[in-house]
Design an enzyme around this catalytic site. Structure first.
Site, PDB file in Angstrom:
ATOM      1  N   HIS A  69       0.882  -1.184   0.000  1.00  0.00           N
ATOM      2  CA  HIS A  69       0.000   0.000   0.000  1.00  0.00           C
ATOM      3  C   HIS A  69       0.915   1.228   0.000  1.00  0.00           C
ATOM      4  CE1 HIS A  69      -3.475   2.401   0.581  1.00  0.00           C
ATOM      5  NE2 HIS A  69      -3.887   2.014   1.777  1.00  0.00           N
ATOM      6  N   HIS A 102      -1.845  -2.073 -10.108  1.00  0.00           N
ATOM      7  CA  HIS A 102      -2.864  -1.510  -9.231  1.00  0.00           C
ATOM      8  C   HIS A 102      -4.034  -2.462  -9.090  1.00  0.00           C
ATOM      9  CE1 HIS A 102      -5.583   1.322  -7.337  1.00  0.00           C
ATOM     10  NE2 HIS A 102      -4.479   1.937  -6.968  1.00  0.00           N
ATOM     11  N   ASP A 105       2.832   5.851  -6.922  1.00  0.00           N
ATOM     12  CA  ASP A 105       4.032   5.854  -6.088  1.00  0.00           C
ATOM     13  C   ASP A 105       5.346   5.940  -6.861  1.00  0.00           C
ATOM     14  OD1 ASP A 105       2.805   5.722  -3.563  1.00  0.00           O
ATOM     15  OD2 ASP A 105       2.321   3.615  -3.916  1.00  0.00           O
TER      16      ASP A 105
HETATM   17  N1  COA Z   1       5.508  -6.449 -10.262  1.00  0.00           N
HETATM   18  C1  COA Z   1       5.501  -7.659 -10.837  1.00  0.00           C
HETATM   19  N2  COA Z   1       4.378  -8.357 -11.084  1.00  0.00           N
HETATM   20  C2  COA Z   1       3.227  -7.782 -10.719  1.00  0.00           C
HETATM   21  C3  COA Z   1       3.164  -6.511 -10.108  1.00  0.00           C
HETATM   22  C4  COA Z   1       4.372  -5.846  -9.879  1.00  0.00           C
HETATM   23  N3  COA Z   1       4.386  -4.645  -9.299  1.00  0.00           N
HETATM   24  N4  COA Z   1       1.893  -6.199  -9.851  1.00  0.00           N
HETATM   25  C5  COA Z   1       1.152  -7.235 -10.286  1.00  0.00           C
HETATM   26  N5  COA Z   1       1.967  -8.183 -10.794  1.00  0.00           N
HETATM   27  C6  COA Z   1       1.528  -9.452 -11.333  1.00  0.00           C
HETATM   28  C7  COA Z   1       1.152 -10.362 -10.204  1.00  0.00           C
HETATM   29  O1  COA Z   1       2.231 -11.156  -9.765  1.00  0.00           O
HETATM   30  C8  COA Z   1       0.049 -11.203 -10.814  1.00  0.00           C
HETATM   31  O2  COA Z   1       0.615 -12.241 -11.543  1.00  0.00           O
HETATM   32  P1  COA Z   1      -0.059 -13.696 -11.497  1.00  0.00           P
HETATM   33  O3  COA Z   1      -1.404 -13.482 -12.087  1.00  0.00           O
HETATM   34  O4  COA Z   1       0.870 -14.509 -12.312  1.00  0.00           O
HETATM   35  O5  COA Z   1      -0.119 -14.069 -10.062  1.00  0.00           O
HETATM   36  C9  COA Z   1      -0.614 -10.263 -11.781  1.00  0.00           C
HETATM   37  O6  COA Z   1       0.346  -9.258 -12.085  1.00  0.00           O
HETATM   38  C10 COA Z   1      -1.888  -9.653 -11.208  1.00  0.00           C
HETATM   39  O7  COA Z   1      -1.553  -8.934 -10.060  1.00  0.00           O
HETATM   40  P2  COA Z   1      -2.248  -9.122  -8.637  1.00  0.00           P
HETATM   41  O8  COA Z   1      -1.203  -9.291  -7.601  1.00  0.00           O
HETATM   42  O9  COA Z   1      -3.353 -10.123  -8.733  1.00  0.00           O
HETATM   43  O10 COA Z   1      -2.912  -7.720  -8.449  1.00  0.00           O
HETATM   44  P3  COA Z   1      -3.585  -7.278  -7.112  1.00  0.00           P
HETATM   45  O11 COA Z   1      -4.764  -6.517  -7.507  1.00  0.00           O
HETATM   46  O12 COA Z   1      -3.771  -8.394  -6.171  1.00  0.00           O
HETATM   47  O13 COA Z   1      -2.455  -6.353  -6.472  1.00  0.00           O
HETATM   48  C11 COA Z   1      -1.021  -4.538  -6.137  1.00  0.00           C
HETATM   49  C12 COA Z   1      -2.329  -5.016  -6.760  1.00  0.00           C
HETATM   50  C13 COA Z   1      -0.957  -3.022  -6.210  1.00  0.00           C
HETATM   51  C14 COA Z   1      -0.952  -4.970  -4.669  1.00  0.00           C
HETATM   52  C15 COA Z   1       0.148  -5.174  -6.919  1.00  0.00           C
HETATM   53  O14 COA Z   1       0.121  -4.702  -8.258  1.00  0.00           O
HETATM   54  C16 COA Z   1       1.472  -4.879  -6.285  1.00  0.00           C
HETATM   55  O15 COA Z   1       1.873  -5.596  -5.364  1.00  0.00           O
HETATM   56  N6  COA Z   1       2.199  -3.815  -6.748  1.00  0.00           N
HETATM   57  C17 COA Z   1       3.438  -3.444  -6.136  1.00  0.00           C
HETATM   58  C18 COA Z   1       3.180  -2.682  -4.851  1.00  0.00           C
HETATM   59  C19 COA Z   1       2.691  -1.271  -5.099  1.00  0.00           C
HETATM   60  O16 COA Z   1       3.221  -0.560  -5.934  1.00  0.00           O
HETATM   61  N7  COA Z   1       1.667  -0.889  -4.336  1.00  0.00           N
HETATM   62  C20 COA Z   1       1.113   0.471  -4.393  1.00  0.00           C
HETATM   63  C21 COA Z   1      -0.288   0.432  -4.937  1.00  0.00           C
HETATM   64  S1  COA Z   1      -0.895   2.059  -5.236  1.00  0.00           S
END
Ligand code: COA
Length: 375
Positions: free
Chosen positions: A222, A261, A312
């Site tokens: 987050h 996201h 971010d």
């Molecule tokens: N880097 C690498 N792979 C990523 C990624 C990232 N930043 N964000 C998503 N993915 C991949 C996931 O591993 C997933 O792959 P899979 O389907 O093979 O498991 C796919 O993309 C879908 O992502 P998912 O994790 O299901 O999305 P979510 O809705 O659960 O999570 C976040 C959203 C924001 C938590 C996630 O994108 C993330 O962890 N980002 C990095 C942290 C971040 O920047 N957070 C700030 C948010 S404003």
């Protein structure tokens, strides 16, 4: 895989958990709106206090209302002595988000919200006091400096930079901070806001709601992502090195912070705004290296994974160009998102039912207790 996760309902994704009149996120068209205004429009034309007023009270202020609101906030900056004493006892090794959490909770002990009629006043107090609070602790614990938080700063944006550097900040930096605070101010039912609403639904006090929200915001999935993004890009020497490092991380299936996201599927509307400011800061500083590295990361992630920068990613380089230490990135997010949290608490209180979902039971079948002597 993502589709399967979506269908399983994991993380409550795609489920409507309540109503709000405060913002829309990821709806077709403008992407992010606060009370009907596009966030890009607000970031281009407003200062943070106008947007805080809008989110908390429903309409943009006129000049007289804005002047009065800013004067009120300016009068609320002082730190109570007991809070100063607590801050001075928190070690330099503490994470600034833990300082925010403790500081907010301590304030709740000293200036407890006695009734919901005080909700706007206790919110304004936190908005006014939080920037000085974190920077007082930071300067005292790291430099032994008791910084004056009762500055002449004209705004919360300026107050943050002024109390951090103990000097009137550069006008460009203040302008960028205004935009940054606006971009982070509100975001519907994100994890920290939902935390605040759950807490509010028990009819708890405002400081408890905000303290809980700070705890949720602390995590790297987050609010902590901007710090993690900074750690990533500062380890990259140039755009070519950035490309190689990212490709390696992707091969190892590592998560790249600052990308992706939970709601937006094509882009995060806040990225374009902060990216533009990051470029201006880079040019003003005479060293565009960090910006150039960030731009390459953006291109590689889109090319390889169709993943886009969230709010971010370019905040990391922008804050770095303003001389903000990395551990203070997420506390800035708190100083801003406090607006959204408090408005959601007010909204929840105005039409409350305790939030209490159910769970699918996946444990063992019913059984009887064997007395301890026979186990
Ligand atoms: N880097 C690498 N792979 C990523 C990624 C990232 N930043 N964000 C998503 N993915 C991949 C996931 O591993 C997933 O792959 P899979 O389907 O093979 O498991 C796919 O993309 C879908 O992502 P998912 O994790 O299901 O999305 P979510 O809705 O659960 O999570 C976040 C959203 C924001 C938590 C996630 O994108 C993330 O962890 N980002 C990095 C942290 C971040 O920047 N957070 C700030 C948010 S404003």
């Amino acid at each position: 895989m993502a589709k399967a996760k979506e269908l399983s309902g994991a993380g409550l994704r795609g489920q409507v958990a309540g109503k709000t009149a405060l913002s829309t996120v990821g709806k077709s068209g403008s992407g992010l709106t606060y009370r009907g205004y596009d966030v890009k429009d607000l970031a281009a034309h407003c200062e943070f206090e106008e947007v805080a007023y809008l989110i908390l009270k429903g309409e943009l202020p006129d000049q007289a209302q804005l002047d009065a609101y800013k004067a009120k906030l300016k009068s609320l900056r002082s730190l109570p002595q007991a809070l100063v004493e607590v801050l001075e006892r928190i070690p330099a090794t503490a994470h600034p988000m833990d300082v925010m959490r403790t500081g907010c909770s301590m304030l709740g002990n000293l200036e407890t919200e006695q009734s919901f009629e005080q909700q706007q006043d206790v919110t304004d107090r936190m908005l006014a006091l939080f920037p000085g609070m974190i920077n007082y602790w930071y300067n005292f614990s790291h430099k032994g400096l008791r910084v004056n938080v009762d500055t002449d700063a004209d705004s919360i944006a300026e107050q943050f930079l002024w109390t951090l550097h103990d000097a009137k900040p550069d006008a460009l930096h203040t302008r960028v901070m205004q935009a940054s605070l606006i971009l982070y101010a509100e975001h519907e039912f994100n994890a920290s806001t939902f935390t605040a609403r759950v807490c509010a639904s028990t009819l708890s006090d405002m400081h408890s709601c905000v303290t809980g929200a700070i705890g949720s915001l602390r995590g790297p999935l987050h609010g902590g992502a901007n710090e993690a993004a900074m750690e990533l890009i500062e380890g990259m020497n140039d755009p070519e090195d950035a490309e190689q490092k990212l490709l390696g991380m992707l091969t190892r299936k590592e998560k790249i912070m600052g990308f992706g996201h939970a709601i937006y599927s094509e882009s995060d509307p806040r990225n374009a705004v902060i990216k533009e400011w990051s470029e201006k800061l880079a040019q003003a500083s005479g060293n565009t290296s960090l910006y150039d590295i960030s731009v390459r990361c953006e291109a590689v992630m889109w090319r390889e994974k169709k993943l886009f920068c969230n709010a971010d990613f370019f905040h990391a380089s922008a804050y770095n160009y303003m001389g903000i230490p990395t551990p203070l990135f997420t506390p800035i997010f708190v100083c801003s998102r406090l607006t959204g949290w408090a408005a959601h608490v007010m909204e929840q209180r105005a039409d409350n039912r305790i939030i209490r979902p159910s769970a699918d039971y996946v444990g063992v079948a019913p059984r009887v207790v064997t007395p301890i002597a026979s186990r």
